[in-house]
Design a protein around this motif. Sequence first.
Motif, PDB file in Angstrom:
ATOM      1  N   THR A 151      -6.308 -10.080  -9.222  1.00 38.73           N
ATOM      2  CA  THR A 151      -7.624  -9.820  -9.807  1.00 38.73           C
ATOM      3  C   THR A 151      -7.495  -9.048 -11.108  1.00 38.73           C
ATOM      4  OG1 THR A 151      -8.669  -9.827  -7.619  1.00 38.73           O
ATOM      5  CG2 THR A 151      -9.857  -8.716  -9.396  1.00 38.73           C
ATOM      6  N   SER A 153      -6.731  -4.872  -1.189  1.00 38.19           N
ATOM      7  CA  SER A 153      -5.677  -4.124  -1.865  1.00 38.19           C
ATOM      8  C   SER A 153      -4.355  -4.329  -1.139  1.00 38.19           C
ATOM      9  CB  SER A 153      -6.039  -2.631  -1.877  1.00 38.19           C
ATOM     10  OG  SER A 153      -4.987  -1.874  -2.416  1.00 38.19           O
ATOM     11  N   ASP A 160      -5.366  -7.973  -5.095  1.00 38.01           N
ATOM     12  CA  ASP A 160      -5.875  -6.987  -6.056  1.00 38.01           C
ATOM     13  C   ASP A 160      -5.126  -7.063  -7.376  1.00 38.01           C
ATOM     14  OD1 ASP A 160      -3.695  -6.047  -4.517  1.00 38.01           O
ATOM     15  OD2 ASP A 160      -4.057  -3.993  -5.157  1.00 38.01           O
ATOM     16  N   GLN A 161      -3.798  -7.260  -7.314  1.00 39.18           N
ATOM     17  CA  GLN A 161      -3.028  -7.372  -8.555  1.00 39.18           C
ATOM     18  C   GLN A 161      -3.406  -8.640  -9.308  1.00 39.18           C
ATOM     19  OE1 GLN A 161      -1.163  -5.153  -9.856  1.00 39.18           O
ATOM     20  NE2 GLN A 161      -0.111  -6.230 -11.490  1.00 39.18           N
ATOM     21  N   PHE A 192     -13.085  -4.487  -2.155  1.00 42.72           N
ATOM     22  CA  PHE A 192     -11.874  -4.503  -2.971  1.00 42.72           C
ATOM     23  C   PHE A 192     -10.750  -3.763  -2.268  1.00 42.72           C
ATOM     24  CE2 PHE A 192      -9.046  -3.070  -6.374  1.00 42.72           C
ATOM     25  CZ  PHE A 192      -8.854  -4.244  -7.083  1.00 42.72           C
ATOM     26  N   ARG A 247       0.831  -1.203   0.000  1.00 39.62           N
ATOM     27  CA  ARG A 247       0.000   0.000   0.000  1.00 39.62           C
ATOM     28  C   ARG A 247       0.868   1.256   0.000  1.00 39.62           C
ATOM     29  NH1 ARG A 247      -5.112  -1.561   4.020  1.00 39.62           N
ATOM     30  NH2 ARG A 247      -6.167  -2.922   2.504  1.00 39.62           N
ATOM     31  N   ILE A 292     -12.468 -11.728  -3.760  1.00 40.01           N
ATOM     32  CA  ILE A 292     -12.624 -10.496  -2.993  1.00 40.01           C
ATOM     33  C   ILE A 292     -12.810 -10.738  -1.504  1.00 40.01           C
ATOM     34  CG2 ILE A 292     -15.147 -10.194  -2.987  1.00 40.01           C
ATOM     35  CD1 ILE A 292     -14.499  -7.280  -4.082  1.00 40.01           C
ATOM     36  N   ALA A 350      -8.605   1.108 -10.187  1.00 42.70           N
ATOM     37  CA  ALA A 350      -7.957   0.461  -9.046  1.00 42.70           C
ATOM     38  C   ALA A 350      -6.691   1.215  -8.655  1.00 42.70           C
ATOM     39  CB  ALA A 350      -7.631  -0.992  -9.389  1.00 42.70           C
ATOM     40  N   GLY A 366     -11.584   0.830  -5.138  1.00 44.24           N
ATOM     41  CA  GLY A 366     -11.696   0.477  -3.730  1.00 44.24           C
ATOM     42  C   GLY A 366     -12.699   1.338  -2.984  1.00 44.24           C
ATOM     43  N   THR A 384      -8.595  -1.182 -14.313  1.00 44.03           N
ATOM     44  CA  THR A 384      -7.214  -1.118 -13.829  1.00 44.03           C
ATOM     45  C   THR A 384      -6.856   0.305 -13.410  1.00 44.03           C
ATOM     46  OG1 THR A 384      -6.578  -2.971 -15.261  1.00 44.03           O
ATOM     47  CG2 THR A 384      -4.808  -1.573 -14.430  1.00 44.03           C
TER      48      THR A 384
END
Length: 897
Positions: A483, A466, A480-481, A462, A333, A527, A450, A456, A447
Amino acid sequence: MGTHRGGDRGRRRDPDPGARRRQRSVSIPASADETATPTPDSGSNVAWSAQARTSLNATDAKLAKRFDQGDEVDRLVALRARAADQLLKEAWAHCVPADAPLALFAVGGYGRGELFPQSDIDLLVLADADAQQACHAQLACFFAMLWDAGLPVSHAVRSAGQCTEAAADQTVLTALIEWRALVADETAQAALAAAISPQQVWPPRDFFVAKREEQRMRHARFGDTSENLEPNIKEGPGGLRDLHTLGWMALRTFGVRELEPLIGLSHVGPDEAAALARERRALGRLRYGLHLVAGRPEERLRFDYQKTLAERLGFPDDQETLGVEKMMQGFYRSAAIVRRISDRLLQRFEEQFDGEALPEPLDDAFALRRGYLAARDPSWPQADISAVFALFAMWASHPEVRGLHSRTARALAEALPQLPPYEAASPAQRGAFMALLRMPRAVETLTRMARLGVLGQWIPAFAQVSGRMQFDLFHVYTVDQHTLMVLRNIAAFSSGRADERFSIAHEVWPRLRKPELLLVAGLFHDIAKGRGGDHSELGAVDARAFCAAHGLSEGDAALVAWLVEQHLRMSVTAQKQDISDPEVIHRFGTLVEDRERLDYLYLLTCADIAGTSPKLWNAWKDRLLADLYFATRRVLREGLEQPVDAEARMHEARESARMLMAVQGFSPGTADELFAIMPAEGFLRFRPEQIAWQASALRNVVPGETRVRVRRISDAGNALEVFVHSPDRSGLFAAILATLDRMGFGIHQARVLDGPHGAIFDTFEVLPADRHASSDPAEVEAVLGAALDGPLDNVRTSRRALPRQLRHFRFAPSIQFGVTPDGKRSLLSLVAPDRPGLLSDVAQVLRAQGVNVHDARIATFGERAEDVFQLTDAGGQPLAEPTQQALRDALRASFET
């Protein structure tokens, strides 16, 4: 320029390539007598070095204790730099006369006043050529004392003119512009500043362009993502080096060492400066702790250190999430925020040099500014998510857009907390989101949403995943990546073009009634990870609620929820069950129920597997899923109420194989003669083209002959199919596996059939497991054939070292026994830590226990090997309990060796 000093004197090296380049540039002048004693008082030099080493170790111990107590990392690195300053000044005073025409500067990261526990100390001695020669002995004394004290010094001795020449390399200039005087008067400081000034070398715009390109290339080395299993805190995208790059640009352009002064110039927002400072401290704390636990210069969060570091930083395990996963989520993050803000600031630096272009209106709401998409209203978006969705719709409609304009990107970031999640949004706003999913380039839009935090905010679930990683070797991306990777694969299916990786996806895609439903299923399939419980079931609940809120019909919502709940079922069926068994296909068809579900599930499964790891998808899995798809489609076409007719299936396979052989020039009579020496079960277990290939391989075979044939599974990739026909002998199966293992192949499927006259018909599907394996079918045939023609007792499993990453994922093996549905064979289910030669060792144990292998389903999921074998005893019967226990004990013993 002087020559590079020979010998490291224990100096540690920064593994960073840029640092290595700096080290190659450092030098002290050559002397006529390199072995001369630098100063007459060598004893005091040794004593000082010993004392300095002790002092530095004591300082490091105190700082480590303060680190563990939670002290700010900025203060710790500054204190360590200050301690190093003191030692350097002492050594300088000990070796260099006070009136010597020399000046000492800290440069690079040390010049910033930062010194992490294992970082290099970059130094510059400024002196003209005569002074360099005259003071050679004193400088040699100085650096020798530092190295003997354990200080990891990288140094250069240059005149002002030599600094200008060296700074032609922008990497050298980057280190020099962060100079800090240690022992230097105002004249020396002014001389250095003038030598590397923009008037002498690298004007600000040229420097900006060079550093931006350097960053682009550096990001490319890491796949342009920070979401790696073992990310580099310093060099990776979103890491500390990105923050340093912004600082270097600010220093060269505006003459300021921090970003805060740029707030008043409107180049940096106060929120942006605060966010970057926060993430710099977070990344710096990770780096400081990593240096402590590694005890060496290390910038990668390797598995070797992740758990230890997480414990040291106070991340506890709980029932739902490991502490190491929490730590890594924090890193991912932080890196995402750094990248997001860095992109905006780089764009503003560009505008500083090139000026702000006049807007080119696209409509009443948006315009292009130097190719960047910008909102025309300065107050945009006013917490209106409809306006945000309109921005992404405009972006999708204009492929030429370079990106989002920095002011618009900042306005979006500031508005994020006020944007409603979909539960609180209006029907019109929800409709606008679904309209984005139905537009061309929908996955690219998702993408972007996101990356910018909008997705998110719209779907809070979502945001929870993350940056979430799973501490294993199977999932190489964060949730998340992963997904987004799945969605990209789905987008590739929609192109309508044949893709050699997915042989039938382009045929299945056009049959989808509503392709956006597949996107929603892909968005929600993982998710619910990390919440506890079955993530498939929990995700299905989330998906149904989302679909209902966005106005999807009950039927469409039910399809999406079913796909999310069952998204693993096709993969598990294909890889762990015998899909040549009509009963297996019938059960799977009963689950699927109809052709539409099968089409959606097949594409989601392919996208999911391929999006889990770049190495996971291969030609074997492609064919396996395609076989399951076609077999299930046939069952659905014929009707689930129809009983499975094995004899009819075998007859149909025989006729299809005969037709294929006729094309190859085989007469019906010759084909029947070859079929007669093949096992009847093969006509049920193999596809017609496999039967035809095996039959043609048996042409002119002599009784007692061993024949090996190898072919590529597809034109793409390097998966091979290996067919062995041989008289049955004790240890034959184990010898085949051992030989393939020694050649560097991993076995993914093995089918062992007994033919007439005591012959065996073994088929293996293999992939190279290391870089030494040859994918040349002829070479594999020759090596395997030679091994099987000799004494089988001479064929042994090769012993190879356990790969580093696998050492950190050990667990107790699971060995379970069952029985096949027809009751004729035992099932051995084995789950164990993967390692080189594992399957070969298992085969040797089975041989030693006198057990016959009839089928093997081999699956590896990262660090986990999950294998299923069909076995009988020497009499062809299922294994009795005593035999099972003996086999269990022998397998456990083999795992412990």
